[in-house]
Structure formats: structure tokens, C-alpha cells
Write a protein that holds these residues in place. Structure first.
Motif, PDB file in Angstrom:
ATOM      1  N   ILE A 224      35.474 -14.968  21.813  1.00 29.90           N
ATOM      2  CA  ILE A 224      35.998 -13.870  22.642  1.00 29.90           C
ATOM      3  C   ILE A 224      37.470 -13.640  22.332  1.00 29.90           C
ATOM      4  O   ILE A 224      37.935 -12.497  22.225  1.00 29.90           O
ATOM      5  CB  ILE A 224      35.793 -14.200  24.134  1.00 29.90           C
ATOM      6  CG1 ILE A 224      34.292 -14.180  24.479  1.00 29.90           C
ATOM      7  CG2 ILE A 224      36.543 -13.202  25.013  1.00 29.90           C
ATOM      8  CD1 ILE A 224      33.984 -14.685  25.870  1.00 29.90           C
ATOM      9  N   GLU A 225      38.207 -14.732  22.171  1.00 35.16           N
ATOM     10  CA  GLU A 225      39.633 -14.588  21.862  1.00 35.16           C
ATOM     11  C   GLU A 225      39.831 -13.942  20.492  1.00 35.16           C
ATOM     12  O   GLU A 225      40.757 -13.151  20.296  1.00 35.16           O
ATOM     13  CB  GLU A 225      40.291 -15.975  21.900  1.00 35.16           C
ATOM     14  CG  GLU A 225      41.813 -15.959  21.824  1.00 35.16           C
ATOM     15  CD  GLU A 225      42.335 -15.860  20.401  1.00 35.16           C
ATOM     16  OE1 GLU A 225      43.425 -15.310  20.198  1.00 35.16           O
ATOM     17  OE2 GLU A 225      41.620 -16.320  19.477  1.00 35.16           O
ATOM     18  N   ARG A 226      38.953 -14.247  19.532  1.00 32.45           N
ATOM     19  CA  ARG A 226      39.122 -13.734  18.183  1.00 32.45           C
ATOM     20  C   ARG A 226      38.620 -12.299  18.034  1.00 32.45           C
ATOM     21  O   ARG A 226      39.259 -11.487  17.365  1.00 32.45           O
ATOM     22  CB  ARG A 226      38.401 -14.644  17.186  1.00 32.45           C
ATOM     23  CG  ARG A 226      38.515 -14.189  15.745  1.00 32.45           C
ATOM     24  CD  ARG A 226      37.825 -15.135  14.776  1.00 32.45           C
ATOM     25  NE  ARG A 226      38.574 -16.374  14.600  1.00 32.45           N
ATOM     26  CZ  ARG A 226      38.270 -17.290  13.678  1.00 32.45           C
ATOM     27  NH1 ARG A 226      37.232 -17.113  12.867  1.00 32.45           N
ATOM     28  NH2 ARG A 226      38.999 -18.378  13.573  1.00 32.45           N
ATOM     29  N   TYR A 227      37.489 -11.966  18.665  1.00 33.15           N
ATOM     30  CA  TYR A 227      36.852 -10.663  18.399  1.00 33.15           C
ATOM     31  C   TYR A 227      36.746  -9.772  19.631  1.00 33.15           C
ATOM     32  O   TYR A 227      36.436  -8.581  19.490  1.00 33.15           O
ATOM     33  CB  TYR A 227      35.456 -10.867  17.803  1.00 33.15           C
ATOM     34  CG  TYR A 227      35.492 -11.568  16.468  1.00 33.15           C
ATOM     35  CD1 TYR A 227      35.889 -10.895  15.326  1.00 33.15           C
ATOM     36  CD2 TYR A 227      35.144 -12.907  16.355  1.00 33.15           C
ATOM     37  CE1 TYR A 227      35.939 -11.533  14.101  1.00 33.15           C
ATOM     38  CE2 TYR A 227      35.178 -13.557  15.137  1.00 33.15           C
ATOM     39  CZ  TYR A 227      35.579 -12.867  14.013  1.00 33.15           C
ATOM     40  OH  TYR A 227      35.617 -13.505  12.807  1.00 33.15           O
ATOM     41  N   VAL A 233      29.832  -7.438  23.381  1.00 36.73           N
ATOM     42  CA  VAL A 233      28.738  -6.473  23.396  1.00 36.73           C
ATOM     43  C   VAL A 233      27.449  -7.083  22.850  1.00 36.73           C
ATOM     44  O   VAL A 233      26.348  -6.786  23.313  1.00 36.73           O
ATOM     45  CB  VAL A 233      29.135  -5.220  22.589  1.00 36.73           C
ATOM     46  CG1 VAL A 233      27.937  -4.322  22.333  1.00 36.73           C
ATOM     47  CG2 VAL A 233      30.216  -4.446  23.323  1.00 36.73           C
ATOM     48  N   HIS A 234      27.579  -7.977  21.880  1.00 35.72           N
ATOM     49  CA  HIS A 234      26.396  -8.565  21.250  1.00 35.72           C
ATOM     50  C   HIS A 234      25.914  -9.832  21.944  1.00 35.72           C
ATOM     51  O   HIS A 234      24.718 -10.130  21.941  1.00 35.72           O
ATOM     52  CB  HIS A 234      26.693  -8.893  19.779  1.00 35.72           C
ATOM     53  CG  HIS A 234      26.852  -7.699  18.908  1.00 35.72           C
ATOM     54  ND1 HIS A 234      28.045  -7.019  18.779  1.00 35.72           N
ATOM     55  CD2 HIS A 234      25.967  -7.048  18.107  1.00 35.72           C
ATOM     56  CE1 HIS A 234      27.895  -6.010  17.950  1.00 35.72           C
ATOM     57  NE2 HIS A 234      26.646  -6.003  17.523  1.00 35.72           N
ATOM     58  N   ALA A 235      26.819 -10.606  22.527  1.00 33.63           N
ATOM     59  CA  ALA A 235      26.487 -11.940  23.021  1.00 33.63           C
ATOM     60  C   ALA A 235      25.321 -11.979  24.008  1.00 33.63           C
ATOM     61  O   ALA A 235      24.504 -12.909  23.947  1.00 33.63           O
ATOM     62  CB  ALA A 235      27.732 -12.581  23.644  1.00 33.63           C
ATOM     63  N   PRO A 236      25.176 -11.029  24.943  1.00 34.49           N
ATOM     64  CA  PRO A 236      24.056 -11.137  25.888  1.00 34.49           C
ATOM     65  C   PRO A 236      22.683 -11.052  25.239  1.00 34.49           C
ATOM     66  O   PRO A 236      21.685 -11.426  25.880  1.00 34.49           O
ATOM     67  CB  PRO A 236      24.289  -9.947  26.837  1.00 34.49           C
ATOM     68  CG  PRO A 236      25.735  -9.635  26.718  1.00 34.49           C
ATOM     69  CD  PRO A 236      26.086  -9.933  25.295  1.00 34.49           C
ATOM     70  N   PHE A 237      22.596 -10.570  24.004  1.00 37.45           N
ATOM     71  CA  PHE A 237      21.293 -10.350  23.376  1.00 37.45           C
ATOM     72  C   PHE A 237      20.994 -11.363  22.266  1.00 37.45           C
ATOM     73  O   PHE A 237      20.058 -11.171  21.497  1.00 37.45           O
ATOM     74  CB  PHE A 237      21.221  -8.927  22.827  1.00 37.45           C
ATOM     75  CG  PHE A 237      21.497  -7.874  23.847  1.00 37.45           C
ATOM     76  CD1 PHE A 237      20.572  -7.579  24.826  1.00 37.45           C
ATOM     77  CD2 PHE A 237      22.714  -7.199  23.852  1.00 37.45           C
ATOM     78  CE1 PHE A 237      20.829  -6.613  25.783  1.00 37.45           C
ATOM     79  CE2 PHE A 237      22.985  -6.232  24.802  1.00 37.45           C
ATOM     80  CZ  PHE A 237      22.042  -5.940  25.773  1.00 37.45           C
ATOM     81  N   PHE A 238      21.815 -12.420  22.166  1.00 35.60           N
ATOM     82  CA  PHE A 238      21.499 -13.480  21.206  1.00 35.60           C
ATOM     83  C   PHE A 238      20.104 -14.028  21.507  1.00 35.60           C
ATOM     84  O   PHE A 238      19.712 -14.116  22.673  1.00 35.60           O
ATOM     85  CB  PHE A 238      22.522 -14.612  21.315  1.00 35.60           C
ATOM     86  CG  PHE A 238      23.887 -14.318  20.776  1.00 35.60           C
ATOM     87  CD1 PHE A 238      24.120 -13.232  19.970  1.00 35.60           C
ATOM     88  CD2 PHE A 238      24.961 -15.154  21.082  1.00 35.60           C
ATOM     89  CE1 PHE A 238      25.386 -12.981  19.470  1.00 35.60           C
ATOM     90  CE2 PHE A 238      26.225 -14.915  20.595  1.00 35.60           C
ATOM     91  CZ  PHE A 238      26.441 -13.829  19.787  1.00 35.60           C
ATOM     92  N   PRO A 239      19.296 -14.430  20.524  1.00 35.29           N
ATOM     93  CA  PRO A 239      19.596 -14.531  19.097  1.00 35.29           C
ATOM     94  C   PRO A 239      19.127 -13.349  18.261  1.00 35.29           C
ATOM     95  O   PRO A 239      18.918 -13.490  17.059  1.00 35.29           O
ATOM     96  CB  PRO A 239      18.818 -15.797  18.711  1.00 35.29           C
ATOM     97  CG  PRO A 239      17.598 -15.735  19.570  1.00 35.29           C
ATOM     98  CD  PRO A 239      18.042 -15.115  20.862  1.00 35.29           C
ATOM     99  N   TYR A 240      18.916 -12.182  18.891  1.00 43.13           N
ATOM    100  CA  TYR A 240      18.447 -11.003  18.145  1.00 43.13           C
ATOM    101  C   TYR A 240      19.373  -9.816  18.377  1.00 43.13           C
ATOM    102  O   TYR A 240      18.940  -8.676  18.508  1.00 43.13           O
ATOM    103  CB  TYR A 240      17.013 -10.643  18.563  1.00 43.13           C
ATOM    104  CG  TYR A 240      16.059 -11.800  18.460  1.00 43.13           C
ATOM    105  CD1 TYR A 240      15.794 -12.391  17.232  1.00 43.13           C
ATOM    106  CD2 TYR A 240      15.437 -12.332  19.589  1.00 43.13           C
ATOM    107  CE1 TYR A 240      14.926 -13.467  17.128  1.00 43.13           C
ATOM    108  CE2 TYR A 240      14.570 -13.406  19.489  1.00 43.13           C
ATOM    109  CZ  TYR A 240      14.313 -13.967  18.256  1.00 43.13           C
ATOM    110  OH  TYR A 240      13.462 -15.036  18.152  1.00 43.13           O
ATOM    111  N   ALA A 241      20.683 -10.088  18.393  1.00 46.24           N
ATOM    112  CA  ALA A 241      21.642  -9.093  18.863  1.00 46.24           C
ATOM    113  C   ALA A 241      21.889  -7.957  17.886  1.00 46.24           C
ATOM    114  O   ALA A 241      22.413  -6.914  18.281  1.00 46.24           O
ATOM    115  CB  ALA A 241      22.972  -9.767  19.206  1.00 46.24           C
ATOM    116  N   ILE A 242      21.556  -8.118  16.603  1.00 44.84           N
ATOM    117  CA  ILE A 242      21.866  -7.050  15.643  1.00 44.84           C
ATOM    118  C   ILE A 242      20.659  -6.177  15.352  1.00 44.84           C
ATOM    119  O   ILE A 242      20.747  -5.257  14.531  1.00 44.84           O
ATOM    120  CB  ILE A 242      22.399  -7.635  14.325  1.00 44.84           C
ATOM    121  CG1 ILE A 242      21.332  -8.474  13.629  1.00 44.84           C
ATOM    122  CG2 ILE A 242      23.666  -8.429  14.564  1.00 44.84           C
ATOM    123  CD1 ILE A 242      21.722  -8.906  12.234  1.00 44.84           C
TER     124      ILE A 242
END
Length: 532
Positions: A224-227, A233-242
Motif C-alpha cells: 500500500i505504501e509503495r503503490y 483496487v486489486h487486493a480485495p479480489f486476490f487471487p484472480y484480481a487481473i
């Protein structure tokens, strides 16, 4: 005791450990994970997953750690990676069997292991989705610990809870938020429906969430600090976030279809097993109080596993276009529910004749339909036609054997033979079908042809983004360009040729755009390699 162990070992060997080195990595998620692992190892990066030297916000970096370590240590990465996943699958089988034995008896434990190893989702995930395998293993370790705290009245509850929440914390940094929290959702659903909310005190949920956060916070906080927002936006949908977003209304349809397909052939017995969860099996005992206590614990545990089934399927509704492996967390719940029915069939098969009869009839119907579809696919995929027809024939026969056995009134045997379609067909898929269709699922042959033909580090021009296997197996520069003569001319290598790669459907467009005739170097169903 020895016979069940031998049967289980044979099933695991046939379903999970056959054909581990028969093909290269496949583009269905497996190659992308391997490529990210390779780039992490090459860049010595410990924080950000990289794909094509760019950050990839698909799942936590720990999920790629096995492939990164294998890339450094193993001489045969395909074999080592699949062997690791098969071992994780065996661990999940052991956990599931142990839980079934604890609550339903030793015979149910053996039945649960057989059901899980012959559920289609498990061998499929062992080939293409190691992340979901690891996340499911950690989630069910957490589930087992929470169930233990709810239903088992012996000491050491605090330590069991610490281990359970630690397992969920590892699920959080391996698979993401949804794989980690569905066990807590299962507990909430069970306690709400059973009207036993007071049992939350046993589980100490706030302390458990603190343990999970303590395990996951360092990596999530650093990302979170880096990006910032891009990562959030992607983290809640891991592991198929893309994956691309699908229509919202398609979620229930996808969930139901994944349940039927991913848990085949045991999805045919699942409705009967769910109804059987409310059956009080034993009665007329000389020790009625003890029997009632045991029966009550079995029933409560069965109801809890129904809640686990529902909660483990819920994330499928939220993933953006989930793959079939997203249904894997539900497979242990199905195995646990079916194991109780199968165990009771050994005690009195007449009492469970109806659900077994419906299951084997549905299996024959689904297996026959799938066999017809495989024959139709053989007409389109001519390179793999013999393998597809063989698979169709074997699937047809193994789907009808349980029904014919049941008609002969051998109901116990018929129930066990439901495992046949996956137990027999999985080795055929691993040893024959996957090598036959590798060119449809991988560009390894094109990558090797490019390495043999082109100068070292020559640019390979693509009109579309490169498949993961093209990155994984090649030592050249991948450049995405528009299909124009100027772009092709600008990408000439030191030997004076421009090397192009494109899908077969784009061949006419590329040939029209080229300044001179194309020389086809390699043609596969997934990619064409040419030079100008």
C-alpha cells in the motif's frame, strides 16, 4: 486398515502423480505463475510480483514463492513445480480425512479422502493453480481448528485457536482476503442458523483477527505504501484480481456450473448428502444418552460443513471472471458430507438406497452428455482427436458402471464406483490428452523454434500481448507492434529478418501488412512464427 491406505495411495498416484513431466508449463495460469517466479528470482525481488518487468497485482507475492525457489534450485522446473502441487494436494486430502474421522468415524475418514482425490477440481488445480491449492489447505486447517473449538470439549482450546487463526493468516498472504475469511463466514452462518451466537466467545474472533492481521500486515502495508490506490483496487479480489470483469448477473450461473463440473462426479451425490446431514442414524441403543450425544455432535458437525460449503462457494460470486479452480475450497466440504452418507451405506444400504440411486442415474446422464461433447471436440481438434475419443469412450463406460451395479442391487459398491470417472480418466488426461493438446495450450514449440532460428536476443514482433509461455521459454526481446510494414521493418534483427508471431486468425492481416512475403517457420494452433 492396510487395504484403505493402499487404495488411497493408488488413487493419489494415478490421479495426482501421473504425467508430471509429459508437457511444459501451460498458459492456463501455470505458465504465468512460473514466469513471475522466474522474474522474481532473477531480480531478487521480495515484495512486488513482476510479469514482463512490470508489477502484477494478481495475488500476494508469497503465492509465487514456490515457483521462484524451484526456478533457482530445480533442474526440471515443470516436474518439480507439479510435484510440489501434488504434495500440497495430498496434504489437503489428509486434513480432510482427519476431520471426517474425528467427527464421523474412521470409515468416514477413508471415504472422505477417496471422494476428495477423485473430485475433478483437485487434480485440475494441482496442474494449473498452486495458489488456490495452498490457500485452500490453509483455509481448511483454519476451519478444522475452529470446528475443533466449537465441537470438541477437551483441553488446549487456546493453542488450537492460535494455530487455526495463524493458518487463516497464511491463507491471507497466499491467496488473499476472500480465501482467508470464508471460514469465519461459515462459522457466522452456522451460529446464526443454529441460534448459538454465544459460542462466539469460545472462538475469540477479535484476537484471531489480530493474529491474521499481524501475519499479513507487513506485506500488505508495504505494498500500500509503495503503490497506493492501484494496489488497493486489486487486493480485495486476490487471487484472480487481473481477470476481466464479467456481468454481475452471471455470478450465480457460474457458481452453479462450477459446482457441478468442478466437483464431478460427487456433485451427483451432494444433494442426497446434504439431506442426509439431518438424518439421525442410530436409534434403539442400550446406551441411549451416549448415543444421543454422539449423534448430536455428528449432526451439528454436518450442519457446520454445510455452512462451510455455502461460505466457500460465496467468493466465486465476487471474483472477476473466476477460473474453474475457484471452486476448490468447496471440495473438502463436499467430501465431508458425502463421507457420512457413504459410511452409513456400509451399515444399512437400504436406508440410503434413494440418494445413491439418484446419484448414479445422474452420473450416467452427465457422463454420457460429456462423452458426446468430447467426440464433437475431437472433430474440431484434429491433432488430439484419438486422445479425445479415447477419453470419451472411457468416460462413457465408467459413468454407466455405477448405475448398472446399482441395478444389480450392489448399492455399497455402486456408491464407491462413483469415483471411477476421475480415477480412470485422470491418468488418460495426464499421459495422453495433455501432451496431445499442448500446442493448443502452450507456445513452447514456437519459443524453441525462435531460439533455433533467430540470432541471440533478436526482437520478436507481436501484434498482441505475448502468452506467458512465450516469455518463459524464450531468450529474446518481445515487442508488441501495430500490424504495419513500417513497424515490421523497424524491428529487423542482425540477420536482416523481421521475426513475427501472431495467432492463426491474424495471419491474413499480418501478411497483408508485411512489405514482402512471409516465411512460415512454425505453425501451431495457438501461435504462428514467421519471418519477413
Amino acid at each position: 486398515m492396510r487395504a484403505p491406505f493402499v487404495i488411497l495411495a493408488v488413487l493419489c498416484a494415478a490421479v495426482l502423480f501421473t504425467g508430471l513431466a509429459r508437457t511444459g508449463f501451460l498458459d492456463a495460469r501455470e505458465a504465468r505463475d512460473a514466469e513471475v517466479g522466474r522474474e522474481l528470482a532473477a531480480a531478487r525481488e521480495l515484495l512486488t510480483p513482476l510479469f514482463g518487468a512490470e508489477p502484477l497485482f494478481e495475488k500476494p507475492v508469497v503465492a509465487y514463492a514456490p515457483d521462484a525457489v524451484i526456478r533457482v534450485l530445480a533442474r526440471r522446473p515443470e516436474f518439480a513445480s507439479r510435484l510440489f502441487r501434488a504434495i500440497v494436494a495430498v496434504l489437503l486430502i489428509v486434513v480432510t480425512g482427519s476431520v471426517a474421522a474425528l467427527y464421523f468415524g474412521p470409515r468416514s475418514g477413508w471415504c472422505a479422502t477417496g471422494v476428495l482425490v477423485t473430485s475433478f477440481a483437485l487434480p485440475h488445480a494441482a496442474r494449473v493453480d498452486g495458489t488456490q491449492l495452498l490457500a485452500t489447505l490453509f483455509a481448511w486447517l483454519g476451519c478444522a481448528g475452529l470446528a475443533d473449538a466449537l465441537f470438541v470439549a477437551h483441553g488446549g482450546r487456546a493453542m488450537r485457536l492460535v494455530l487455526a487463526y495463524a493458518a487463516l493468516g497464511f491463507a491471507l498472504i497466499t491467496g488473499g482476503l476472500l480465501p482467508a475469511v470464508w471460514p469465519l463466514g461459515a462459522v457466522a452462518l452456522y451460529l446464526a442458523l443454529a441460534r448459538r451466537q454465544a459460542l462466539w466467545r469460545r472462538l475469540q474472533p477479535l484476537a484471531g483477527l489480530a493474529i491474521m492481521a499481524g501475519i499479513a500486515a507487513p506485506w500488505y502495508g508495504a505494498m500500500i505504501e509503495r503503490y497506493g490506490r492501484e494496489f488497493l483496487v486489486h487486493a480485495p479480489f486476490f487471487p484472480y484480481a487481473i481477470e476481466p470483469r464479467g456481468p454481475v448477473f452471471a455470478g450465480p450461473v457460474v457458481l452453479l456450473s462450477f459446482l457441478v463440473i468442478g466437483l464431478f462426479p460427487w456433485s451427483t451425490l451432494l444433494p442426497g448428502a446434504i439431506l442426509h446431514a439431518a438424518t439421525w442414524w442410530r436409534h434403539g441403543s442400550p446406551a441411549p444418552a451416549l448415543e444421543r450425544a454422539q449423534e448430536s455432535r455428528e449432526e451439528n458437525a454436518a450442519h457446520f460443513f454445510i455452512a462451510c460449503l455455502v461460505a466457500s462457494l460465496a467468493p466465486v460470486l465476487f471474483y472477476p471472471t473466476p477460473p474453474l479452480t475457484a471452486v476448490l475450497p468447496a471440495a473438502p466440504a463436499v467430501a465431508l458430507l458425502c463421507s457420512r452418507l457413504l459410511s452409513h451405506a456400509y451399515e444399512d444400504d437400504e436406508r440410503v438406497a434413494a440418494p445413491i440411486g439418484r446419484a448414479v442415474a445422474m452420473l450416467a446422464l452427465v457422463g454420457s452428455t460429456t462423452s458426446v461433447l468430447l467426440v464433437m471436440a475431437a472433430n474440431a481438434l484434429r491433432d488430439a482427436a484419438p486422445e479425445l475419443r479415447l477419453l470419451a469412450a472411457v468416460l462413457f463406460v465408467t459413468s454407466w458402471v455405477p448405475l448398472l451395479t446399482n441395478l444389480a442391487r450392489r448399492r455399497r459398491l455402486a456408491a464407491m464406483l462413483i469415483a471411477l470417472p476421475v480415477a480412470v480418466c485422470a491418468p488418460i488426461v495426464n499421459l495422453r490428452l495433455l501432451p496431445g493438446i499442448e500446442s493448443y495450450l502452450s507456445t513452447r514449440l514456437v519459443a524453441r523454434a525462435m531460439a533455433r532460428t533467430a540470432p541471440p536476443l533478436a526482437p520478436l514482433l507481436l501484434v498482441e500481448p505475448a502468452p506467458a509461455t512465450l516469455r518463459l521459454y524464450g531468450e529474446y526481446n518481445l515487442v508488441v507492434v501495430p500490424p504495419t510494414a513500417a513497424a515490421f521493418a523497424a524491428g529487423r534483427s542482425t540477420d536482416g529478418h523481421s521475426y513475427l508471431a501472431f495467432r492463426p486468425g491474424r495471419e491474413r492481416d499480418v501478411a497483408r501488412a508485411a512489405a514482402m512475403p512471409l516465411e512460415i517457420l512454425m505453425r501451431t494452433p495457438s501461435l504462428v512464427l514467421a519471418r519477413e
